[in-house]
Design a protein around this motif. Structure first.
Motif, short mmCIF file in Angstrom:
data_model
loop_
_atom_site.label_atom_id
_atom_site.label_comp_id
_atom_site.label_asym_id
_atom_site.label_seq_id
_atom_site.Cartn_x
_atom_site.Cartn_y
_atom_site.Cartn_z
N ASN A 18 0.81 -1.22 0.00
CA ASN A 18 0.00 0.00 0.00
C ASN A 18 0.85 1.27 0.00
N TRP A 21 2.10 2.13 -3.64
CA TRP A 21 1.22 2.81 -4.60
C TRP A 21 0.81 4.19 -4.10
N LEU A 22 0.63 4.34 -2.80
CA LEU A 22 0.26 5.66 -2.27
C LEU A 22 1.35 6.68 -2.57
N ASN A 23 2.59 6.29 -2.35
CA ASN A 23 3.70 7.21 -2.61
C ASN A 23 3.90 7.47 -4.11
N VAL A 28 0.92 9.60 1.64
CA VAL A 28 0.42 8.78 2.74
C VAL A 28 -0.23 9.71 3.76
N ASP A 32 -4.07 6.59 6.69
CA ASP A 32 -3.38 5.44 6.08
C ASP A 32 -2.35 4.87 7.05
N LYS A 77 -7.66 -0.25 0.53
CA LYS A 77 -6.26 -0.70 0.62
C LYS A 77 -5.95 -1.81 -0.40
N TYR A 140 -10.66 10.32 3.29
CA TYR A 140 -9.43 10.48 2.52
C TYR A 140 -9.39 11.83 1.81
N ARG A 142 -7.49 12.62 -0.55
CA ARG A 142 -7.29 12.37 -1.98
C ARG A 142 -8.55 11.84 -2.66
#
Length: 152
Positions: A18, A21-23, A28, A32, A77, A140, A142
């Protein structure tokens, strides 16, 4: 390819897949960090599930079903290792989650995502998720799209 249920031995793979892909696509968020750092507390113990895809002794993908309330779970996730993307691994994991949720008799699944992730949003729609209004205080920063799949 084998789909496995959560075991603490895979907790680090859940976090690392996780974070990767988040980075890559976003950042993050504190939410998260909490969930990824303690999946048993935030997902498993409240009644959720985490699944992993294992191929040749390597965990290549993961997804969680986090309980929101009785019969309502967030599909969250989901991450597939970049080396295994484009091989329908995520779709197989999504199929597994939907079948699992139906077998449990849940009402619906929700997903928070971002329109920037065009392939993911396309796949969610392909599996029957439909866009619904997103609340102002969604979990979130995002997140700019919320989707729902009715299971009954």
């Amino acid at each position: 390819m084998e789909i496995l249920s959560y075991s603490s031995e895979y907790a680090n793979a859940f976090k690392e897949l996780n974070l990767e892909w988040l980075n890559k696509y976003f950042w993050v968020e504190p939410h998260d960090e909490e969930v990824l750092g303690n999946p048993e507390r935030y997902i498993i113990n409240p009644g959720g599930s985490i699944f992993f895809v294992k191929e040749q002794d390597i965990i290549i993908a993961t997804v969680a079903l986090m309980k929101i309330k009785e019969g309502v779970f967030e599909l969250t996730k989901m991450a597939v290792s970049p080396l295994y993307q484009g091989k329908k691994t995520g779709q197989k994991l999504l199929e597994h989650c939907i079948a699992f949720a139906k077998k449990k008799g849940w009402d619906h699944l929700i997903i928070y995502s971002n329109r920037k992730l065009e392939n993911a949003v396309y796949i969610y729609k392909k599996f029957g998720f439909r866009e619904i209004p997103i609340e102002k205080n969604n979990p979130y920063a995002r997140g700019d799209i919320k989707m729902k799949l009715n299971l009954s």
